[in-house]
Design an enzyme around this catalytic site. Structure first.
Site, PDB file in Angstrom:
ATOM      1  N   THR A 139       1.598  -2.622  -1.148  1.00  0.00           N
ATOM      2  CA  THR A 139       1.760  -4.076  -1.761  1.00  0.00           C
ATOM      3  C   THR A 139       0.766  -4.506  -2.665  1.00  0.00           C
ATOM      4  OG1 THR A 139       2.908  -4.615   0.117  1.00  0.00           O
ATOM      5  CG2 THR A 139       2.302  -6.487  -0.841  1.00  0.00           C
ATOM      6  N   GLY A 178      -3.437  -4.137   5.746  1.00  0.00           N
ATOM      7  CA  GLY A 178      -4.040  -4.275   7.132  1.00  0.00           C
ATOM      8  C   GLY A 178      -5.539  -3.380   7.314  1.00  0.00           C
ATOM      9  N   GLU A 421       6.638  -4.789   5.426  1.00  0.00           N
ATOM     10  CA  GLU A 421       7.435  -3.519   5.218  1.00  0.00           C
ATOM     11  C   GLU A 421       8.972  -4.147   4.710  1.00  0.00           C
ATOM     12  OE1 GLU A 421       5.836  -1.175   5.743  1.00  0.00           O
ATOM     13  OE2 GLU A 421       4.044  -2.346   6.802  1.00  0.00           O
TER      14      GLU A 421
END
Length: 661
Positions: A139, A178, A421
Site C-alpha cells: 500500500t 505493519g 488487504e
C-alpha cells in the site's frame, strides 16, 4: 461463580465440549491446544500487562517484548506447526497486536509462494528466527486496493545487475505496512518492474531497509511510524521512501516471473499467481472475522446473563436482561453468524490449501474462483462481523463503552479488516467480475462447477429476474435444504439482473468501464447474495456430519436462525423475485422469534463452547465466573488518575481560578 451463570450452564441441553471439538477440528486438536495454553499459563516468564493503562510507546515496547519472548518460548517448547503457532500466539499475545506479525503472516508466506528454492534457502530460516524481520510493503499513500495504480518503481540496470528502487512522488511513499515504522529490517516491496525500457507491472522484491546489528535505516531509505490511529496502538504501521536505492537482481522473487542478467523479462504462467499472498491473507481473514465476532458474543451474552435490570412483571425480582426478547433478537442472530463464519472459515482454509497444492502441480483451473471467493467472503464476513461487534458493545449498555468490557479493543483491532488487504467494496466488485464472466460462459452453453454451478440453471429460464422465478413448491421454513435453495435463487436472480443491466449500458454505447461503474451497485448486491448463499450452504452442509444428536439439534437451530434472519433482513430481494410470498415472510419473522426461545437455554453454553480463556477476552464483563461488579471496581482503581487523591492540575489551574472568585 455467579449463581446466574451456574444456572445457565446447568440448563444446557448439550455438552459444550463436543462443540469445542468440532470448532477445533477434532478432540485431539482441543487437547493439544489446551496443552499449549497451559504451557503459557504455568510459565513464570509470562506476564500480562493491562494495555488500557499504558501509553502508546509503552504498548509498543510491551508488544515487542512479548513477540521476542514468544519466539524464544516456541523454540523452547518445540512448537512449529502453523496451527499450533496460531494457538500459542492467541493466548500469549492476549489482546496485543504483534509488531512482528507480518513477518509470519505475509513476509514468509510470500517467500514460500513466490520465491525460488534458492531464495527460500537464503531468507526463510533467518526470517523464521527473526534475524530478518520482514514486512509486506504494498500500500502507498496514494493507492491501496487499486494495485495497478501503485507508483513505486524498480528499474533494472544490466550493467550492475541491480534493481534501482524509487518513490518518484509523495503519493508513491509506502504507507501503512505493519511493523515497518520501527520493527522490521526487511520488506517485500511491490513495485512496477521496468526493464529494457518497458514496464511489466507489479512484482515483488526483497528489500533490506535497516542495517542488521544497528537497526539504522540504510542509505537511500527513509522510514518511520505514521502516527496514532483509531486502534492498533501497539503496532508501528509505517512509511517507506526509497531514493535510487539499489538491490541485487536476485532480490526479485522469481518463482514465476524472471529477469535475466541481460534484462530480458520472462513472464509468468499466470499473472494471478503473484496475488498468492493476498489470497492467503484474505482466506485467513474469514476465520479471523469468526474469532472476533465470537469474542464479542461471548462477552455480551455472559454479561446479559449476569446483568439484571428493569422488570417484566411488577413486584418480581429484576430479570436477567438476556430474558428480554429484544436482547435475544440483538444477540442470538450474531451468535448464529459467528458459528456460520467459523464453518465457512474452515472451509476457506481447506479450499485454499487444496487449490494451492494443485497450483504447485501446474493446475490453475480453480485459481479464478479461489481469488473471487476469498475476495467476496473477506468483504462479506468482515463487514458483517464489524457491525456485529458494535451491536454487542451497545447490547452491554453503558458498561460496554468502557475499555473494561473488552469490546472497544476488539472493535478497533478488527475494523481495519474492512479496508486492509483490499477495500471491501472493491473486493465485492472483484467477485462480481468473476460472476459476470461465469454468467457469460453459461449463456454461451458452457457448464460450470464449484460454488457457481447454480448459474447452470439460467439458460432454462427457470429463473426469470424481471418477472417471476418458478418456485415448484412453497418454501418450507424449517427445511435447510429449501432455505439454501431460496438463497441460491436469490443469488442467481441478482447475478442475472446485474449482467443484464451491465449489457444494457454497453448497448447504449457506453464504454465497458463506464457501464461497469453505472452498474456497480447491482454488481455489489449480486456478489453479496452469492457470498450469503455460500455461507448458508457451508453451514447447512456441516450439520449431517455431526454425530451427537443434541449438538446437531442446537446447531441446526442456529443454522435455521442464521438463514431465516438473513431472509428477514433482505426480504425485498426474496419478495421481488417471488422466491417467497408476503405471507411466508411473516412466517419467517414468527419462526425467528420461536427460535430465540429455543436457543435461550443454550446461549451461555454456546459461547462457552468457543473456549476462550479470560485472558484472551480481556473483559471484566465477559468473565467466565461472572463476578462482574467486584472486578469492575477493582479495574477502575488501577487508573493512573487514581494514583493521587488530588491531581496536580487542581493546584496548577483550578485552585488559582477559585482563589480569584
Amino acid at each position: 461463580m455467579n449463581p446466574d451463570l451456574r444456572k445457565e450452564r446447568a440448563s444446557a441441553t448439550f455438552n459444550p465440549e463436543l462443540i469445542t471439538h468440532i470448532l477445533d477440528g477434532s478432540p485431539e486438536n482441543t487437547r493439544r491446544r489446551r496443552e499449549i495454553e497451559n504451557l503459557i499459563l504455568n510459565d513464570p516468564d509470562f506476564q500480562h500487562e493491562d494495555y488500557n493503562f499504558l501509553t502508546r510507546s509503552q504498548r509498543y515496547e510491551v508488544a515487542v517484548k512479548k513477540s521476542a519472548t514468544m519466539v524464544k518460548k516456541m523454540r523452547e517448547y518445540g512448537i512449529s506447526d502453523p496451527e499450533e503457532i496460531m494457538w500459542f500466539k492467541k493466548l500469549y499475545l492476549a489482546n496485543f497486536v504483534e509488531p512482528v506479525g507480518l513477518n509470519y503472516s505475509m513476509f514468509i508466506p510470500t517467500l514460500l509462494n513466490q520465491g525460488t528454492t534458492a531464495q527460500q534457502e537464503k531468507w526463510m530460516r533467518p526470517s523464521q528466527e527473526l534475524q530478518i524481520i520482514g514486512t509486506y510493503a504494498q500500500t502507498e499513500m496514494g493507492h491501496g486496493t487499486h494495485l495497478r495504480g501503485l507508483e513505486t518503481t524498480a528499474t533494472y540496470d544490466p550493467k550492475t545487475q541491480e534493481f534501482i528502487l524509487n518513490s518518484p512522488t509523495v503519493t508513491s511513499i509506502k504507507w501503512w505496512p505493519g511493523g515497518l515504522g520501527k520493527t522490521s529490517n526487511h520488506a517485500i516491496v511491490l513495485a512496477q518492474l521496468i526493464t529494457q525500457g518497458e514496464c511489466y507491472g507489479l512484482h515483488a522484491f526483497v528489500v533490506p531497509i535497516r542495517e542488521i546489528g544497528t537497526h539504522k535505516p540504510l542509505p537511500g531509505i527513509t522510514v518511520g511510524d505514521i502516527g496514532p490511529k483509531f486502534g492498533y496502538e501497539e503496532m508501528d504501521n509505517g512509511y517507506l521512501k526509497m531514493d535510487n536505492y539499489r538491490i541485487p537482481r536476485e532480490n526479485m522473487l522469481m518463482k514465476y516471473a524472471q529477469v535475466k542478467p541481460d534484462g530480458t523479462y520472462v513472464k509468468p504462467l499466470s499473472n494471478k499467481l503473484t496475488y498468492g499472498t493476498m489470497v492467503f491473507v484474505r482466506s485467513f481473514l474469514v476465520g479471523n472475522a469468526a474469532q472476533s465476532l465470537s469474542k464479542a458474543c461471548t462477552i455480551a451474552i455472559r454479561y446479559s446473563a449476569v446483568r439484571r435490570q428493569s422488570e417484566i412483571k411488577q413486584s418480581e425480582p429484576e430479570p436477567q436482561i438476556l430474558d428480554f426478547q429484544t436482547q435475544q433478537y440483538k444477540l442470538f442472530p450474531l451468535l448464529a453468524t459467528a458459528y456460520a463464519f467459523h464453518f465457512v472459515g474452515r472451509y476457506m482454509k481447506e479450499t485454499y490449501l487444496r487449490i494451492n497444492e494443485s497450483i504447485g502441480q501446474g493446475d490453475l483451473s480453480e485459481l479464478p474462483e479461489l481469488h473471487a471467493l476469498t475476495a467476496g467472503l473477506k468483504a462479506f464476513t468482515t463487514w458483517t462481523a464489524n457491525a456485529g461487534i458494535e451491536e454487542c458493545r451497545m447490547a452491554c449498555g453503558g458498561h460496554g463503552y468502557s475499555h473494561s468490557s473488552g469490546i472497544p479493543n476488539i472493535y478497533v483491532t478488527f475494523t481495519p479488516a474492512c479496508t486492509f488487504e483490499g477495500e471491501n467494496t472493491v473486493m465485492m466488485l472483484q467477485t462480481a467480475r468473476f460472476l459476470m464472466k461465469i454468467y457469460d460462459q453459461v449463456r454461451s452453453g458452457k457448464l460450470v462447477g464449484g460454488m457457481v454451478s447454480y448459474l447452470n440453471d439460467l439458460p432454462s429460464q427457470r429463473i426469470q429476474p424481471q418477472q417471476v422465478a418458478v418456485w415448484p413448491t412453497m418454501v418450507d421454513i424449517n427445511s435447510l435444504e429449501g432455505l439454501t435453495e431460496a438463497y441460491k435463487l436469490r443469488a442467481a436472480r441478482l447475478v442475472e439482473i446485474a449482467a443484464k443491466n451491465l449489457q444494457t449500458h454497453v448497448s447504449h454505447r457506453k464504454s465497458k468501464e463506464v457501464a461497469w461503474n453505472l452498474t456497480s451497485v447491482d454488481l455489489v448486491r449480486a456478489s453479496e447474495a452469492h457470498c450469503h448463499y455460500v455461507v448458508v450452504k457451508v453451514f447447512s452442509d456441516k450439520l449431517p456430519k455431526i454425530q451427537d444428536k443434541a449438538v446437531q439439534a442446537v446447531l441446526r437451530n442456529l443454522c435455521l436462525l442464521y438463514s431465516l434472519y438473513g431472509i428477514s433482513q433482505k426480504g425485498g430481494d426474496f419478495l421481488e423475485g417471488s422466491i417467497i410470498t408476503g405471507a411466508q415472510l411473516s412466517q419467517v419473522n414468527a419462526r425467528i422469534l420461536e427460535l430465540l426461545t429455543l436457543i435461550r437455554p443454550n446461549a451461555v453454553a454456546l459461547v462457552d463452547a468457543f473456549d476462550f480463556k479470560d485472558m484472551t477476552l480481556g473483559s471484566v464483563l465477559g468473565r467466565y465466573d461472572g463476578n462482574v461488579y467486584e472486578n469492575l471496581f477493582e479495574w477502575a482503581k488501577k487508573s493512573p488518575l487514581n494514583k493521587t487523591e488530588v491531581h496536580e492540575s487542581y493546584h496548577k489551574h483550578l485552585k488559582p481560578l477559585q482563589s480569584k472568585l
